[in-house]
Structures are given as structure tokens and as C-alpha cells.
Design an enzyme around this catalytic site. Structure first.
Site, mmCIF file in Angstrom:
data_model
loop_
_atom_site.group_PDB
_atom_site.id
_atom_site.type_symbol
_atom_site.label_atom_id
_atom_site.label_comp_id
_atom_site.label_asym_id
_atom_site.label_seq_id
_atom_site.Cartn_x
_atom_site.Cartn_y
_atom_site.Cartn_z
ATOM 1 N N ASP A 171 0.821 -1.204 0.000
ATOM 2 C CA ASP A 171 0.000 0.000 0.000
ATOM 3 C C ASP A 171 0.856 1.257 0.000
ATOM 4 O O ASP A 171 2.077 1.204 0.228
ATOM 5 C CB ASP A 171 -0.917 0.012 1.226
ATOM 6 N N TYR B 185 7.413 -9.715 6.795
ATOM 7 C CA TYR B 185 7.314 -8.269 6.984
ATOM 8 C C TYR B 185 7.841 -7.921 8.364
ATOM 9 O O TYR B 185 7.795 -8.743 9.285
ATOM 10 C CB TYR B 185 5.866 -7.794 6.877
#
Length: 278
Positions: free
Chosen positions: A54, A112
Site C-alpha cells: 500500500d 514483513y
């Protein structure tokens, strides 16, 4: 074409400079900038990337594929791409890939990391960390443990995610480094905004848990946790001096895989795509 070869690019990017990773009509995505740099090197084929991020999310090791002319020395090609892609994108490595290699679907795992900064707020670093008050690593790990395993994460995703909401989280843990708390996730795949929603819910869960413990008890647990790294997490949970399991059971653990505490994700600026495994 016969004179073309498939290549795999491994690169980092500063997500604060882009509107996300996937190509956009406005031309302000990571792939748009990378495609422009490739075009300047005579490569017209658009890249295909392993993961989508994003707006505001960074990458330490994104992977994309395309084709280039066979005459290229890949080290020289890397140099020329970086000349046009820097400073917001930096290609760390280019390697030849098999024609059957699928950069997205051949990935076995992705990881992540999310970085909390406990220093005083600074506008100069606000794009790269989530400034957040100090937090107990033990209580945070207690909360993150809820996500480990194979679950339906429909409560922890935004609309527009890939089909199906079942994912398997291999690792979810946090540790303190200097004045940072670093949260790590590794899974077979992630849904849209899943990591940010898991972080937001874990942080909310810690706040609720803190009300179940006195400040003295939190300090005692944190110090014990800090000084007994050789013990497994479950062994600390079962320590009779703290009765953590009893406290959790008596108060009904606030975070449930089937019901999120919050649907507001953590800010994107603290999130980094860390690594992709093949």
C-alpha cells in the site's frame, strides 16, 4: 523472443515517495518508476512483482521479473537501472530466471517487519517509523501469539484482498533493539492490510492487558522475560511466580482470531516488506 532472457530484480524502495507498489493510472507507483528506468535501458516489457504494498509501505527486498536482451551484462544493467531509479528505488541484485519461474505464485513465504520508535517524535523520521510509547515486549509477544498458525483472517483484511482469507502465519514475534520495538511476521501469504491490522490489534490488546496487571507486576514479568532468553515463551507463561496463564484465563483474553478489537490498521510508514522465499 529468442534473444531475450528472463531476469529477476531484487530491490528496495522508499514507499513514502509512491502511491503503492502496483502500477497506477497516475504513474506514481513503484512499478511505474521502475518501468521508466527499464525503458531508459531499452527494456519495454512491464515488470511483474511478487507482492503488492500500500501507499507509504516500504520494501527491503521486493522481487520483480521482466525480460531483457541477452547481450546485457547483468551487473552493468543493474548500474544503468539504478542511475535512473535512484534515490527512491535501489536494485540490489539482478539474476537470470528460468522462463517457467512465476515471481508471485512460486513464492513459498513472505516476511514483513513493523518498526515502533519510542523516541520523541521527529518529522524527519515520521515516514519511516511509527512513533509509539514504550511497550512491554512480553505482553506484545503474548498478543502476537494469537496469530500464529493456520487461520481464517477475514477479520484482519481490507476489501480487495485476494480470493480466500485463510493464511498460515509461521512466525509472529517482537523484540526490543535500542529504543525501537521490531515486530516480525512470516507467512505463506498475506491479505491486503493484514499485517497492519494485526499490529493495530496486538497494540490494542497490550493496552487492555496492562489493566489486568499492576505496573509492578509488568516490570517483574518484563525483567524476568529479558533475563531468561534461554527459556521458551511457553515456559515463561507457565511460571508459577507470575500466574500469567491464570490471569489470562480469568480475564478472557481480549484478542480473538475470529473477532478483531479494531478495524483501523496501524499506519503504513512503519511497515517494511522484508524478504520473499522461493
Amino acid at each position: 523472443m529468442q534473444d531475450d532472457i528472463k531476469i529477476r530484480l531484487i530491490y528496495s524502495f522508499d514507499g513514502s515517495k509512491f502511491c503503492g507498489s502496483q502500477t497506477q493510472p497516475n504513474g506514481k507507483a513503484v512499478e511505474d518508476r521502475l518501468n521508466s528506468a527499464l525503458f531508459r535501458c531499452g527494456i519495454n516489457e512491464k515488470v511483474i512483482s511478487a507482492s503488492r504494498t500500500d501507499k507509504g509501505v516500504h520494501a527491503l527486498s521486493q522481487v520483480s521479473t521482466t525480460h531483457c536482451a541477452a547481450f546485457w551484462d547483468l551487473q552493468n544493467l543493474r548500474h544503468f537501472i539504478n542511475r535512473h531509479a535512484k534515490p527512491s528505488i535501489y536494485v540490489r541484485k539482478i539474476e537470470r530466471a528460468d522462463e517457467n519461474f512465476q515471481v508471485r505464485f512460486d513464492a513459498k513465504a513472505r516476511s514483513y517487519r513493523y518498526i515502533l520508535n519510542h523516541d520523541e517524535f521527529s518529522p524527519f523520521f515520521s515516514n519511516y517509523f511509527y512513533f509509539y510509547p514504550e511497550i512491554s515486549p512480553f505482553l506484545l509477544n503474548l498478543s502476537l501469539g494469537i496469530f500464529v498458525g493456520k487461520h481464517d483472517f477475514s477479520e484482519f483484511m481490507k476489501s480487495g484482498s485476494a480470493s480466500g482469507s485463510v493464511r498460515e502465519i509461521y512466525k509472529a514475534f517482537a523484540y526490543r533493539y535500542k529504543n525501537f520495538t521490531i515486530i516480525n511476521f512470516k507467512a505463506n501469504g498475506f491479505l491486503r492490510a493484514q499485517v497492519r491490522l494485526m499490529v493495530a490489534n496486538a497494540l490494542k490488546c497490550v493496552k487492555i492487558l496492562e489493566k489486568s496487571f499492576s505496573n509492578k507486576k509488568i516490570d517483574e514479568i518484563s525483567n524476568f522475560y529479558k533475563n531468561n532468553k534461554n527459556l521458551k515463551f511457553n515456559e515463561i507463561l507457565k511460571n508459577k511466580d507470575f500466574n500469567i496463564e491464570k490471569i489470562i484465563n480469568d480475564n478472557n483474553f481480549p484478542l480473538n482470531i475470529n473477532k478483531a478489537i479494531t478495524r483501523i490498521p496501524a499506519p503504513p510508514n512503519g511497515l517494511y516488506l522484508n524478504k520473499i522465499w522461493y
